[in-house]
Scaffold this motif. Sequence first.
Motif, short mmCIF file in Angstrom:
data_model
loop_
_atom_site.label_atom_id
_atom_site.label_comp_id
_atom_site.label_asym_id
_atom_site.label_seq_id
_atom_site.Cartn_x
_atom_site.Cartn_y
_atom_site.Cartn_z
N VAL A 1 -4.77 5.80 -5.22
CA VAL A 1 -4.53 6.45 -3.93
C VAL A 1 -4.29 5.41 -2.84
N GLU A 2 -4.88 4.23 -2.99
CA GLU A 2 -4.63 3.17 -1.99
C GLU A 2 -3.19 2.66 -2.09
N PHE B 1 4.89 9.75 4.72
CA PHE B 1 3.52 10.18 4.93
C PHE B 1 2.70 9.90 3.68
N THR C 1 -3.98 5.23 9.54
CA THR C 1 -4.85 5.87 8.55
C THR C 1 -5.55 7.09 9.16
N ASN D 1 4.01 5.45 5.69
CA ASN D 1 2.67 5.74 5.17
C ASN D 1 1.72 6.31 6.22
N HIS E 1 1.40 2.60 8.57
CA HIS E 1 0.10 2.68 7.92
C HIS E 1 -1.02 3.16 8.84
N ILE F 1 3.92 6.05 -3.01
CA ILE F 1 3.81 7.35 -2.31
C ILE F 1 4.56 8.42 -3.11
N ARG G 1 -6.56 -4.30 6.02
CA ARG G 1 -5.80 -3.46 5.08
C ARG G 1 -6.12 -3.76 3.63
N ALA H 1 0.79 -1.24 0.00
CA ALA H 1 0.00 0.00 0.00
C ALA H 1 0.82 1.28 0.00
N ASP H 2 2.16 1.18 0.11
CA ASP H 2 2.91 2.43 0.12
C ASP H 2 3.90 2.51 -1.05
N ARG I 1 0.45 11.34 0.99
CA ARG I 1 0.73 12.70 0.54
C ARG I 1 -0.36 13.73 0.86
N ARG J 1 -12.29 0.84 0.67
CA ARG J 1 -11.36 0.59 1.78
C ARG J 1 -11.96 -0.36 2.80
N ASP K 1 -4.09 -3.94 1.29
CA ASP K 1 -3.07 -4.76 0.60
C ASP K 1 -2.95 -6.17 1.16
N ASP L 1 -8.63 7.37 9.22
CA ASP L 1 -9.74 6.81 10.00
C ASP L 1 -9.27 6.48 11.42
N THR M 1 -10.54 -0.39 6.19
CA THR M 1 -10.02 0.01 7.49
C THR M 1 -11.05 -0.29 8.59
#
Lengths: 407, 166
Positions: A215-216, B87, B16, B60, B14, A188, A266, A184-185, B89, A370, A268, B18, A372
Amino acid sequence: MTLTERILARAAGQSTVRPGDEVWARVDLAVMHDSSGPRRIAPVLQRLGGRIWDPNRVVLAIDHFTPPATLTHVEILTMTRAWARERQLPLFFDSEGILHNLLLERGLARPGTLVVGADSHTCTAGAVGAVAVGVGATELATVLVTGEIWLRVPPTVLIRFEGTIPPYLTARDLAMAVLGSLKADFAIYRAVEYTGEAVESMSLDERAVLTNQAVEMGAKNGIVPPPEQQWPGAGVSLAPSAPEECEAVHTFHVRELAPMVAAPPRVDEVRPVAHLQGLPLDRAYIGSCVGGKAEDLRLAARVLRGRRVRIPLTVTPATQEVVRACLADGTLQALVEAGAIVQAPGCGACAGLHSGLLGPGERCVATVTRNTPGRMGHRSAEVYLASALTVAASALTGQLTDPREVL
Amino acid sequence: MEVLEGAAWVFGDHVTTDDIFPGRYLERPLDEAGRYAMAGVDETFASRVRPGDFVVGGVNFGAGSSREAAVVALKQAGVAAVIARSFARIFFRNAINNGLPAVIVPDTTGIRTGDRLRVDLTSRQVTVLRTGSALPILNLTGISLAILRAGGLIPFTEARLSRRTP
Ligand code: SF4
């Protein structure tokens, strides 16, 4: 230059830009919704003199708090409507669907342009070959006044999908495969550009799944080179980026992929559905900007036509136009006859605001963006992300089900 | 703003938006945001954090939704800077735009909750006072530093606009 660099150079009024450069760019379209829009932006706008640089380049959609479930929601909508009326905003959409889908459906996002929006999934608009970037509300307010934004030019990561897409796979499975293998990163501060045979054959709806999910991956923007590479008026070549200009190239062979699921907590935590086959479910959900498009409803209808769901399946079409199109071709009929509950268009339960939240411990398979904890309701609820095909197949059996089992 | 000192609150990779500011509070007025800072992972954080403390993440940090309330919540709770290896972005931009330093360092694994940290934006390093180890700050140059020094994007834009109009 890469596709993203070419578009940013044009927007910045420069002949070239390089990754890492900081530029001031002119914005072609600034977009927002009822959650990120007037209620957050109005005070900042006031401080900056209150004038919008070009109302014809501003899109406002009521999509988050509609249909309102509480009087607080009603207040937000009333405030948003009053603001739009007072400003005589020509591109104001009141409960006609989700902002990101409207931008594509109404042709508001144009190839070769710079779109900036107060929502993380603004990157969806990259599906037409635009650079579309999400920002926060304060930043959007300054864009509304100045028509400009500062951006750091991102390096481009190229994702190639080779081969043709078999009928049991969707763009969502492809996007999840990328998230599962690169995590997921990985993107970036980067642009993610999607190319390859599988992408070229995709509908705009399906391309939008890839750019939405950028964006994910942490990306600044997701982009698909448009089929028409020389758009009149774009002012730059919109041809795909040359691999040697990109920071990295990742190739996926579509035929080697299986239907995927992203397990909580997550995006990912991706594995083939087959690995979790039989996991008991309480609910199934088809909706959101990424998973409530006409294409998704049609995929679900392909599985459900003439059958009956075993667990509650809720369907939230992304826009009114999706409702109209799916009424006209019998898709909605098939879904309703299979036992699905069809709701009003909008963000629906995706952000856990209203229209069907998940309770403690409830397990749901969903096409939303998502998973989360707490995203769709209670923190202990579990959201498994999947394609509309997999969600429909799982609704039929009441367990996570590889769509190949029922197709 | 150039030299900050406070205690670290360490969270993982990670984290978030949220986690930082759960969606269920989005309909509440923004000036209450501080009460729900980090409520998605630690409901006691907002009552225990002291003004000037730092939130430390791994990779992240601030992933997910673009909600600016996540940054506003941390600021209102008294957090003086957020330190991470990377981070998401939009979170990064929101932080800078609200005058909250979002500091990137190469490694945060040597930092424990409770450690006193010194964040020096001029000499561009974060010092862990318990161990004496110094971590270079990898970001905050150019436009982002200028916005931070102006106190956020609103004052920065006000200054830009006043230069533009004769
Ligand atoms: S559908 Fe979900 S992800 Fe998409 S804009 Fe609405 S709340 Fe955000």
